[in-house]
Design a protein around this motif. Structure first.
Motif, PDB file in Angstrom:
ATOM      1  N   PHE A  20       0.844  -1.196   0.000  1.00 45.14           N
ATOM      2  CA  PHE A  20       0.000   0.000   0.000  1.00 45.14           C
ATOM      3  C   PHE A  20       0.880   1.247   0.000  1.00 45.14           C
ATOM      4  O   PHE A  20       0.607   2.207  -0.726  1.00 45.14           O
ATOM      5  N   ALA A  21       1.937   1.229   0.797  1.00 48.10           N
ATOM      6  CA  ALA A  21       2.875   2.357   0.812  1.00 48.10           C
ATOM      7  C   ALA A  21       3.562   2.499  -0.546  1.00 48.10           C
ATOM      8  O   ALA A  21       3.782   3.619  -1.022  1.00 48.10           O
ATOM      9  N   TRP A  22       3.879   1.372  -1.187  1.00 50.26           N
ATOM     10  CA  TRP A  22       4.476   1.401  -2.519  1.00 50.26           C
ATOM     11  C   TRP A  22       3.532   2.078  -3.516  1.00 50.26           C
ATOM     12  O   TRP A  22       3.942   2.954  -4.275  1.00 50.26           O
ATOM     13  N   ALA A  23       2.281   1.664  -3.504  1.00 46.33           N
ATOM     14  CA  ALA A  23       1.305   2.237  -4.428  1.00 46.33           C
ATOM     15  C   ALA A  23       1.080   3.720  -4.145  1.00 46.33           C
ATOM     16  O   ALA A  23       0.996   4.535  -5.073  1.00 46.33           O
ATOM     17  N   THR A  24       1.011   4.077  -2.874  1.00 45.11           N
ATOM     18  CA  THR A  24       0.811   5.471  -2.504  1.00 45.11           C
ATOM     19  C   THR A  24       2.000   6.321  -2.939  1.00 45.11           C
ATOM     20  O   THR A  24       1.824   7.420  -3.476  1.00 45.11           O
ATOM     21  N   GLY A  25       3.200   5.831  -2.704  1.00 49.27           N
ATOM     22  CA  GLY A  25       4.396   6.565  -3.115  1.00 49.27           C
ATOM     23  C   GLY A  25       4.450   6.768  -4.613  1.00 49.27           C
ATOM     24  O   GLY A  25       4.792   7.862  -5.097  1.00 49.27           O
ATOM     25  N   ASN A  26       4.114   5.749  -5.360  1.00 52.20           N
ATOM     26  CA  ASN A  26       4.106   5.883  -6.815  1.00 52.20           C
ATOM     27  C   ASN A  26       3.015   6.835  -7.287  1.00 52.20           C
ATOM     28  O   ASN A  26       3.213   7.580  -8.251  1.00 52.20           O
ATOM     29  N   PHE A  27       1.875   6.832  -6.618  1.00 54.62           N
ATOM     30  CA  PHE A  27       0.805   7.773  -6.969  1.00 54.62           C
ATOM     31  C   PHE A  27       1.260   9.210  -6.733  1.00 54.62           C
ATOM     32  O   PHE A  27       1.001  10.089  -7.562  1.00 54.62           O
ATOM     33  N   ILE A  28       1.954   9.442  -5.632  1.00 56.51           N
ATOM     34  CA  ILE A  28       2.463  10.788  -5.346  1.00 56.51           C
ATOM     35  C   ILE A  28       3.488  11.206  -6.398  1.00 56.51           C
ATOM     36  O   ILE A  28       3.467  12.343  -6.888  1.00 56.51           O
ATOM     37  N   LEU A  29       4.380  10.292  -6.764  1.00 56.36           N
ATOM     38  CA  LEU A  29       5.356  10.601  -7.812  1.00 56.36           C
ATOM     39  C   LEU A  29       4.661  10.940  -9.133  1.00 56.36           C
ATOM     40  O   LEU A  29       5.046  11.883  -9.834  1.00 56.36           O
ATOM     41  N   LEU A  30       3.639  10.172  -9.476  1.00 52.23           N
ATOM     42  CA  LEU A  30       2.901  10.453 -10.711  1.00 52.23           C
ATOM     43  C   LEU A  30       2.184  11.796 -10.643  1.00 52.23           C
ATOM     44  O   LEU A  30       2.124  12.527 -11.637  1.00 52.23           O
ATOM     45  N   ALA A  31       1.624  12.128  -9.493  1.00 53.13           N
ATOM     46  CA  ALA A  31       0.936  13.409  -9.338  1.00 53.13           C
ATOM     47  C   ALA A  31       1.901  14.573  -9.505  1.00 53.13           C
ATOM     48  O   ALA A  31       1.572  15.580 -10.156  1.00 53.13           O
ATOM     49  N   VAL A  32       3.087  14.453  -8.943  1.00 51.88           N
ATOM     50  CA  VAL A  32       4.098  15.511  -9.089  1.00 51.88           C
ATOM     51  C   VAL A  32       4.527  15.624 -10.547  1.00 51.88           C
ATOM     52  O   VAL A  32       4.648  16.736 -11.087  1.00 51.88           O
ATOM     53  N   ALA A  33       4.753  14.500 -11.201  1.00 54.29           N
ATOM     54  CA  ALA A  33       5.149  14.531 -12.609  1.00 54.29           C
ATOM     55  C   ALA A  33       4.047  15.134 -13.478  1.00 54.29           C
ATOM     56  O   ALA A  33       4.320  15.906 -14.401  1.00 54.29           O
ATOM     57  N   ARG A  34       2.822  14.798 -13.179  1.00 52.32           N
ATOM     58  CA  ARG A  34       1.686  15.339 -13.943  1.00 52.32           C
ATOM     59  C   ARG A  34       1.537  16.841 -13.729  1.00 52.32           C
ATOM     60  O   ARG A  34       1.250  17.586 -14.665  1.00 52.32           O
ATOM     61  N   ALA A  35       1.770  17.295 -12.502  1.00 55.17           N
ATOM     62  CA  ALA A  35       1.621  18.713 -12.191  1.00 55.17           C
ATOM     63  C   ALA A  35       2.700  19.561 -12.858  1.00 55.17           C
ATOM     64  O   ALA A  35       2.472  20.744 -13.129  1.00 55.17           O
ATOM     65  N   THR A  36       3.852  18.975 -13.126  1.00 57.15           N
ATOM     66  CA  THR A  36       4.959  19.748 -13.702  1.00 57.15           C
ATOM     67  C   THR A  36       5.177  19.459 -15.183  1.00 57.15           C
ATOM     68  O   THR A  36       6.196  19.874 -15.729  1.00 57.15           O
ATOM     69  N   GLN A  37       4.250  18.835 -15.836  1.00 55.27           N
ATOM     70  CA  GLN A  37       4.473  18.446 -17.225  1.00 55.27           C
ATOM     71  C   GLN A  37       4.517  19.635 -18.183  1.00 55.27           C
ATOM     72  O   GLN A  37       5.079  19.526 -19.271  1.00 55.27           O
ATOM     73  N   ASP A  38       3.948  20.770 -17.811  1.00 56.16           N
ATOM     74  CA  ASP A  38       3.937  21.918 -18.717  1.00 56.16           C
ATOM     75  C   ASP A  38       5.217  22.749 -18.652  1.00 56.16           C
ATOM     76  O   ASP A  38       5.465  23.559 -19.527  1.00 56.16           O
ATOM     77  N   VAL A  39       6.007  22.580 -17.599  1.00 54.58           N
ATOM     78  CA  VAL A  39       7.274  23.291 -17.488  1.00 54.58           C
ATOM     79  C   VAL A  39       8.350  22.332 -17.989  1.00 54.58           C
ATOM     80  O   VAL A  39       8.658  21.342 -17.340  1.00 54.58           O
ATOM     81  N   HIS A  40       8.920  22.604 -19.140  1.00 48.25           N
ATOM     82  CA  HIS A  40       9.709  21.613 -19.872  1.00 48.25           C
ATOM     83  C   HIS A  40      10.920  21.078 -19.114  1.00 48.25           C
ATOM     84  O   HIS A  40      11.082  19.875 -19.001  1.00 48.25           O
ATOM     85  N   ILE A  41      11.793  21.922 -18.608  1.00 46.35           N
ATOM     86  CA  ILE A  41      12.985  21.406 -17.942  1.00 46.35           C
ATOM     87  C   ILE A  41      12.623  20.724 -16.627  1.00 46.35           C
ATOM     88  O   ILE A  41      13.197  19.698 -16.264  1.00 46.35           O
ATOM     89  N   VAL A  42      11.646  21.272 -15.921  1.00 49.91           N
ATOM     90  CA  VAL A  42      11.196  20.650 -14.674  1.00 49.91           C
ATOM     91  C   VAL A  42      10.526  19.317 -14.973  1.00 49.91           C
ATOM     92  O   VAL A  42      10.671  18.351 -14.223  1.00 49.91           O
ATOM     93  N   SER A  43       9.826  19.247 -16.093  1.00 48.27           N
ATOM     94  CA  SER A  43       9.166  18.009 -16.487  1.00 48.27           C
ATOM     95  C   SER A  43      10.176  16.897 -16.726  1.00 48.27           C
ATOM     96  O   SER A  43       9.970  15.758 -16.307  1.00 48.27           O
TER      97      SER A  43
END
Length: 83
Positions: A20-43
Motif C-alpha cells: 500500500f505504501a508502494w502504491a501510494t508513493g508511486n501515486f504521489i510521484l505520478l501526481a508531481v510529474a503530472r503537475a509539472t508536465q507543462d514546465v519543460h525542464i522541470v518536467s
C-alpha cells in the motif's frame, strides 16, 4: 510463543502495508510529474526522478517482502519443530 497462524496473519498485514505504501508513493510521484508536465525542464527532471523513485520503491518493497517471507519461514520451522 505465537502460533504459526498468528505469524502468518501478521506477515500478511505487514505485506499489505508495504505494498500500500508502494502504491501510494508511486501515486504521489505520478501526481508531481503530472503537475509539472507543462514546465519543460522541470518536467524532464521530474520524469527522471519518477523513474528513479519507482525503481527505488519497488526494490525496497521487494526486499521487505522477502525479509518477511524469511521471518515467516523461520517461525514456521520453529512452530513445527523443523529446527
Amino acid at each position: 510463543m505465537p502460533s504459526y497462524s498468528e505469524v502468518q496473519k501478521a506477515v500478511r498485514v505487514e505485506k499489505f502495508r508495504i505494498w500500500f505504501a508502494w502504491a501510494t508513493g508511486n501515486f504521489i510521484l505520478l501526481a508531481v510529474a503530472r503537475a509539472t508536465q507543462d514546465v519543460h525542464i522541470v518536467s524532464v527532471i521530474t520524469q527522471v526522478l519518477l523513474v528513479a523513485g519507482f525503481l527505488l520503491l519497488t526494490f525496497t518493497a521487494i526486499r521487505m517482502s522477502n525479509a518477511l517471507n524469511r521471518k515467516a519461514a523461520a517461525a514456521r520451522r520453529e512452530v513445527l519443530g523443523d529446527l
